[in-house]
Design an enzyme around this catalytic site. Structure first.
Site, PDB file in Angstrom:
ATOM      1  N   ASP A  38       0.814  -1.215   0.000  1.00 29.23           N
ATOM      2  CA  ASP A  38       0.000   0.000   0.000  1.00 29.23           C
ATOM      3  C   ASP A  38       0.854   1.274   0.000  1.00 29.23           C
ATOM      4  O   ASP A  38       0.387   2.345   0.377  1.00 29.23           O
ATOM      5  CB  ASP A  38      -0.959  -0.004   1.201  1.00 29.23           C
ATOM      6  CG  ASP A  38      -0.195  -0.125   2.508  1.00 29.23           C
ATOM      7  OD1 ASP A  38       1.044  -0.282   2.472  1.00 29.23           O
ATOM      8  OD2 ASP A  38      -0.837  -0.059   3.572  1.00 29.23           O
ATOM      9  N   HIS A 244      25.861   2.923 -16.909  1.00 29.11           N
ATOM     10  CA  HIS A 244      24.695   3.180 -16.045  1.00 29.11           C
ATOM     11  C   HIS A 244      24.873   2.552 -14.664  1.00 29.11           C
ATOM     12  O   HIS A 244      23.930   1.994 -14.104  1.00 29.11           O
ATOM     13  CB  HIS A 244      23.407   2.675 -16.721  1.00 29.11           C
ATOM     14  CG  HIS A 244      23.036   3.481 -17.932  1.00 29.11           C
ATOM     15  ND1 HIS A 244      22.218   3.016 -18.929  1.00 29.11           N
ATOM     16  CD2 HIS A 244      23.402   4.736 -18.313  1.00 29.11           C
ATOM     17  CE1 HIS A 244      22.095   3.941 -19.872  1.00 29.11           C
ATOM     18  NE2 HIS A 244      22.805   4.989 -19.518  1.00 29.11           N
ATOM     19  N   ASP A 261      27.695  11.256 -12.082  1.00 33.19           N
ATOM     20  CA  ASP A 261      26.691  11.818 -12.987  1.00 33.19           C
ATOM     21  C   ASP A 261      25.449  12.021 -12.149  1.00 33.19           C
ATOM     22  O   ASP A 261      24.760  11.057 -11.794  1.00 33.19           O
ATOM     23  CB  ASP A 261      26.459  10.833 -14.143  1.00 33.19           C
ATOM     24  CG  ASP A 261      25.526  11.391 -15.213  1.00 33.19           C
ATOM     25  OD1 ASP A 261      24.802  12.371 -14.938  1.00 33.19           O
ATOM     26  OD2 ASP A 261      25.504  10.808 -16.323  1.00 33.19           O
ATOM     27  N   ASP A 272      21.589  17.971 -15.476  1.00 29.92           N
ATOM     28  CA  ASP A 272      22.269  16.707 -15.791  1.00 29.92           C
ATOM     29  C   ASP A 272      23.765  17.015 -15.911  1.00 29.92           C
ATOM     30  O   ASP A 272      24.197  17.579 -16.914  1.00 29.92           O
ATOM     31  CB  ASP A 272      21.689  16.162 -17.108  1.00 29.92           C
ATOM     32  CG  ASP A 272      22.251  14.804 -17.483  1.00 29.92           C
ATOM     33  OD1 ASP A 272      22.976  14.209 -16.676  1.00 29.92           O
ATOM     34  OD2 ASP A 272      21.949  14.335 -18.606  1.00 29.92           O
ATOM     35  N   HIS A 351      28.917   6.237 -26.642  1.00 33.35           N
ATOM     36  CA  HIS A 351      27.611   6.920 -26.597  1.00 33.35           C
ATOM     37  C   HIS A 351      27.672   8.243 -27.351  1.00 33.35           C
ATOM     38  O   HIS A 351      28.731   8.667 -27.807  1.00 33.35           O
ATOM     39  CB  HIS A 351      27.129   7.113 -25.150  1.00 33.35           C
ATOM     40  CG  HIS A 351      28.052   7.912 -24.268  1.00 33.35           C
ATOM     41  ND1 HIS A 351      28.145   9.281 -24.342  1.00 33.35           N
ATOM     42  CD2 HIS A 351      28.915   7.528 -23.288  1.00 33.35           C
ATOM     43  CE1 HIS A 351      29.010   9.707 -23.431  1.00 33.35           C
ATOM     44  NE2 HIS A 351      29.507   8.669 -22.790  1.00 33.35           N
ATOM     45  N   HIS A 355      22.040  15.146 -25.556  1.00 34.45           N
ATOM     46  CA  HIS A 355      20.599  14.905 -25.745  1.00 34.45           C
ATOM     47  C   HIS A 355      19.872  16.160 -25.308  1.00 34.45           C
ATOM     48  O   HIS A 355      20.434  17.008 -24.602  1.00 34.45           O
ATOM     49  CB  HIS A 355      20.143  13.687 -24.920  1.00 34.45           C
ATOM     50  CG  HIS A 355      20.552  13.733 -23.470  1.00 34.45           C
ATOM     51  ND1 HIS A 355      19.838  14.427 -22.515  1.00 34.45           N
ATOM     52  CD2 HIS A 355      21.628  13.220 -22.822  1.00 34.45           C
ATOM     53  CE1 HIS A 355      20.462  14.316 -21.348  1.00 34.45           C
ATOM     54  NE2 HIS A 355      21.560  13.597 -21.495  1.00 34.45           N
ATOM     55  N   HIS A 362      16.164  13.012 -20.514  1.00 33.28           N
ATOM     56  CA  HIS A 362      16.280  12.843 -21.975  1.00 33.28           C
ATOM     57  C   HIS A 362      14.987  13.430 -22.524  1.00 33.28           C
ATOM     58  O   HIS A 362      13.971  12.752 -22.611  1.00 33.28           O
ATOM     59  CB  HIS A 362      16.461  11.369 -22.348  1.00 33.28           C
ATOM     60  CG  HIS A 362      17.726  10.790 -21.772  1.00 33.28           C
ATOM     61  ND1 HIS A 362      17.915   9.457 -21.537  1.00 33.28           N
ATOM     62  CD2 HIS A 362      18.876  11.393 -21.372  1.00 33.28           C
ATOM     63  CE1 HIS A 362      19.128   9.267 -21.019  1.00 33.28           C
ATOM     64  NE2 HIS A 362      19.727  10.427 -20.914  1.00 33.28           N
ATOM     65  N   GLU A 388      28.395  15.903 -23.392  1.00 36.15           N
ATOM     66  CA  GLU A 388      28.927  14.933 -22.437  1.00 36.15           C
ATOM     67  C   GLU A 388      29.817  13.871 -23.065  1.00 36.15           C
ATOM     68  O   GLU A 388      29.516  12.678 -23.031  1.00 36.15           O
ATOM     69  CB  GLU A 388      27.781  14.269 -21.685  1.00 36.15           C
ATOM     70  CG  GLU A 388      26.646  13.712 -22.545  1.00 36.15           C
ATOM     71  CD  GLU A 388      25.574  13.043 -21.691  1.00 36.15           C
ATOM     72  OE1 GLU A 388      25.920  12.132 -20.929  1.00 36.15           O
ATOM     73  OE2 GLU A 388      24.400  13.424 -21.810  1.00 36.15           O
ATOM     74  N   TYR A 392      36.196   5.540 -21.879  1.00 38.29           N
ATOM     75  CA  TYR A 392      36.041   4.454 -20.899  1.00 38.29           C
ATOM     76  C   TYR A 392      36.946   3.307 -21.337  1.00 38.29           C
ATOM     77  O   TYR A 392      36.753   2.751 -22.423  1.00 38.29           O
ATOM     78  CB  TYR A 392      34.580   3.997 -20.841  1.00 38.29           C
ATOM     79  CG  TYR A 392      33.609   5.163 -20.773  1.00 38.29           C
ATOM     80  CD1 TYR A 392      33.254   5.733 -19.558  1.00 38.29           C
ATOM     81  CD2 TYR A 392      33.087   5.719 -21.948  1.00 38.29           C
ATOM     82  CE1 TYR A 392      32.389   6.820 -19.505  1.00 38.29           C
ATOM     83  CE2 TYR A 392      32.230   6.812 -21.904  1.00 38.29           C
ATOM     84  CZ  TYR A 392      31.886   7.357 -20.679  1.00 38.29           C
ATOM     85  OH  TYR A 392      31.035   8.436 -20.632  1.00 38.29           O
ATOM     86  N   ARG A 409      33.976  11.019 -17.839  1.00 39.04           N
ATOM     87  CA  ARG A 409      32.949  11.751 -18.595  1.00 39.04           C
ATOM     88  C   ARG A 409      32.868  13.148 -17.985  1.00 39.04           C
ATOM     89  O   ARG A 409      33.009  13.299 -16.769  1.00 39.04           O
ATOM     90  CB  ARG A 409      31.575  11.052 -18.526  1.00 39.04           C
ATOM     91  CG  ARG A 409      30.495  11.804 -19.311  1.00 39.04           C
ATOM     92  CD  ARG A 409      29.235  10.980 -19.597  1.00 39.04           C
ATOM     93  NE  ARG A 409      28.507  10.550 -18.418  1.00 39.04           N
ATOM     94  CZ  ARG A 409      28.509   9.322 -17.926  1.00 39.04           C
ATOM     95  NH1 ARG A 409      29.227   8.374 -18.518  1.00 39.04           N
ATOM     96  NH2 ARG A 409      27.817   9.017 -16.839  1.00 39.04           N
ATOM     97  N   GLU A 411      30.218  16.380 -18.291  1.00 42.15           N
ATOM     98  CA  GLU A 411      28.901  16.717 -18.862  1.00 42.15           C
ATOM     99  C   GLU A 411      28.414  18.063 -18.353  1.00 42.15           C
ATOM    100  O   GLU A 411      28.342  18.298 -17.146  1.00 42.15           O
ATOM    101  CB  GLU A 411      27.878  15.642 -18.463  1.00 42.15           C
ATOM    102  CG  GLU A 411      26.467  15.959 -18.948  1.00 42.15           C
ATOM    103  CD  GLU A 411      25.472  14.840 -18.680  1.00 42.15           C
ATOM    104  OE1 GLU A 411      25.663  14.070 -17.725  1.00 42.15           O
ATOM    105  OE2 GLU A 411      24.484  14.758 -19.438  1.00 42.15           O
TER     106      GLU A 411
HETATM  107  N1  GLY Z   1      22.415  11.130 -16.687  1.00 40.69           N
HETATM  108  C1  GLY Z   1      21.931  10.601 -17.888  1.00 40.69           C
HETATM  109  C2  GLY Z   1      22.655  11.118 -19.047  1.00 40.69           C
HETATM  110  O1  GLY Z   1      23.678  11.743 -18.881  1.00 40.69           O
HETATM  111  O2  GLY Z   1      22.215  10.999 -20.152  1.00 40.69           O
HETATM  112 MN    MN Z   2      23.090  13.424 -20.052  1.00 35.13          MN
HETATM  113 MN    MN Z   3      24.210  12.643 -17.067  1.00 36.10          MN
END
Ligand code: GLY
Ligand code: MN
Ligand code: MN
Length: 445
Positions: A38, A244, A261, A272, A351, A355, A362, A388, A392, A409, A411
């Site tokens: 619940d 991730h 991140d 982000d 990647h 975005h 996103h 970003e 790696y 990374r 970003e």
């Molecule tokens: N934190 C998700 C991305 O950087 O796309």
């Molecule tokens: Mn991002």
């Molecule tokens: Mn991110």
């Protein structure tokens, strides 16, 4: 609450619907979701619904009607009734009357009346605008309303002959942020920058990743952010090579980098940000090599951003710098054009460079210009995108040992302006000198 931006967005959507023949739009908010037995997950409104109403309660639907010559456009809100007994347990409910007043709609009704009223309102409309296929329950409910109108054919009623996906129009609108949205996104960015600075001061060998995560959650919440914009990634050492990684349960090691991140959400808008820094406060030589490479790639990507270039341009610029660096550092062999053309660089950079960012991390909006144009979207003032790049390096026999398990990374969030872009996350340090200086002085702000 300032209802003007929400009203303006409703009017803008109605005008766009009108240009495409008019009709009636149905925009439901998100349901509450059970987490276990619940207990529900913290409630968050549907982004489209929030964009058009600002109304925070579940069990609500916005209906927009473009109107005919004798009656103008209408915004109608359906919501829960006032219920003092339930309010004692679960908190305030506006009820239709207060909701209409506070959120500036033309009319408001009980959600209990929604199905029967929808069938009335849909009769003789030229088109229905709805997010077809988003939720099977809603698809069935809409089909039932259409069938209820069709059942009245001999009484002279007709059901809409056309169904549009309302998201296509809304996504175009959401792609270009208005002043209200930009102000909120700057706020989300500033809070997250403070949290990243806090993490740099806090991180130390022996601390656990989740302890660093807790610093973010604390800073976000104490500054009024309702939730993280997505599960924070706090990845020490080799974990940074898991894109991730969200377990966040390992102790930090002295010689490692820490990739974080993490961004927050405030009043429906996300930031982000990723920063990567040494757990013990000083970059090693190989760590600095990879870090500087990613920083250069990010600078090259950012330098491309201005109205008139395409969404792909920052990525193309970042890939060129990264691929050249991978060759220089002997991570790859061959020519620059060769490793780009073959995609060999993807072994270490798999990647995209960014975005759209907005209510959803996103965010809404296509990356192509339209069905007839296979070109990439051309950037325009008011668009918000992340930048970003990363690198790696998983251990392998053909990779120099010094680089094994380094994951970096960087970003930032970029607002496209009239002449270029503004980095709204610039307050989070990212040069090696700035990071090392902040980490050396754990009392600085
Ligand atoms: N934190 C998700 C991305 O950087 O796309
Ligand atoms: Mn991002
Ligand atoms: Mn991110």
């Amino acid at each position: 609450m300032n209802i003007t931006p929400f009203r303006q967005r409703r009017l803008s959507l109605l005008a766009r619907m009108g240009e495409a023949g008019g009709g009636l739009a149905v925009i439901p908010t998100a349901p509450e979701r059970v987490r276990n037995r619940d207990t529900t997950y913290p409630y968050r409104a549907d982004s489209y619904f929030h964009y058009l109403t600002g109304f925070p309660e579940p069990e609500a639907v916005l209906v927009l009607i473009t109107g005919r010559s004798n009656d103008g456009p209408q915004s109608i809100l359906f919501c829960r009734d006032k219920d003092i007994d339930k309010e004692i347990w679960d908190g305030f409910r506006h009820g239709p009357d207060a909701a209409r007043e506070t959120f500036g709609c033309d009319a408001a009704f009980s959600i209990k009346e929604f199905d029967s009223k929808l069938a009335e309102l849909l009769a003789d409309q030229p088109a229905l605008w709805f997010s077809i296929g988003h939720d099977v329950g809603w698809d069935a409910r809409i089909a039932a309303a259409l069938n209820a109108v069709r059942a009245q054919a001999r009484a002279g009623k007709s059901a809409p002959a056309v169904i549009h996906d309302v998201r296509a129009v809304l996504d175009e609108m959401r792609l270009v942020k208005d002043a209200h949205e930009i102000a909120l996104m700057q706020k989300a960015a500033t809070i997250a920058c403070t949290a990243h600075r806090r993490a740099m001061r806090f991180a130390a060998p022996g601390r656990f990743e989740y302890e660093v995560e807790a610093e973010f959650l604390h800073e976000f919440r104490r500054q009024g952010s309702q939730y993280p914009a997505y599960p924070p990634i706090v990845a020490g050492g080799a974990n940074a090579c898991i894109l991730h990684y969200v377990e966040n349960n390992r102790p930090l090691q002295s010689g490692d980098l820490l990739l974080i991140d993490a961004g927050c959400e405030i009043d429906g808008y996300a930031s982000d940000i990723t920063r990567t820094f040494p757990v013990a406060g000083r970059f090693s030589g190989p760590q600095a090599d990879i870090y500087e490479l990613v920083l250069d790639a990010q600078a090259a990507a950012i330098a491309t951003i201005r109205p008139g270039v395409t969404f792909l341009d920052p990525h193309t610029a970042a890939v060129r710098v990264l691929a050249q660096g991978m060759l220089d550092l002997k991570l790859l062999e061959g020519s620059l054009d060769g490793v780009i053309e073959s995609g060999a660089f993807k072994r270490f950079y798999m990647h995209r460079t960014g975005h759209w960012l907005g209510m959803d991390v996103h965010d809404a909006g296509t990356y192509r210009s339209g069905p007839d144009d296979h070109g990439w979207r051309v950037l325009a003032p008011g668009m918000m995108l992340t930048v970003e790049p990363g690198c790696y390096i998983r251990p392998a026999d053909d990779v120099p040992v010094a680089f094994h398990n380094i994951g970096v990374r960087i970003e930032d969030d970029a607002l496209v302006t009239q002449s270029g872009c503004e980095i709204i996350t610039a307050a989070a340090p990212k040069t090696i000198a700035d990071i090392e200086a902040l980490m050396a002085d754990d009392h600085s702000g």
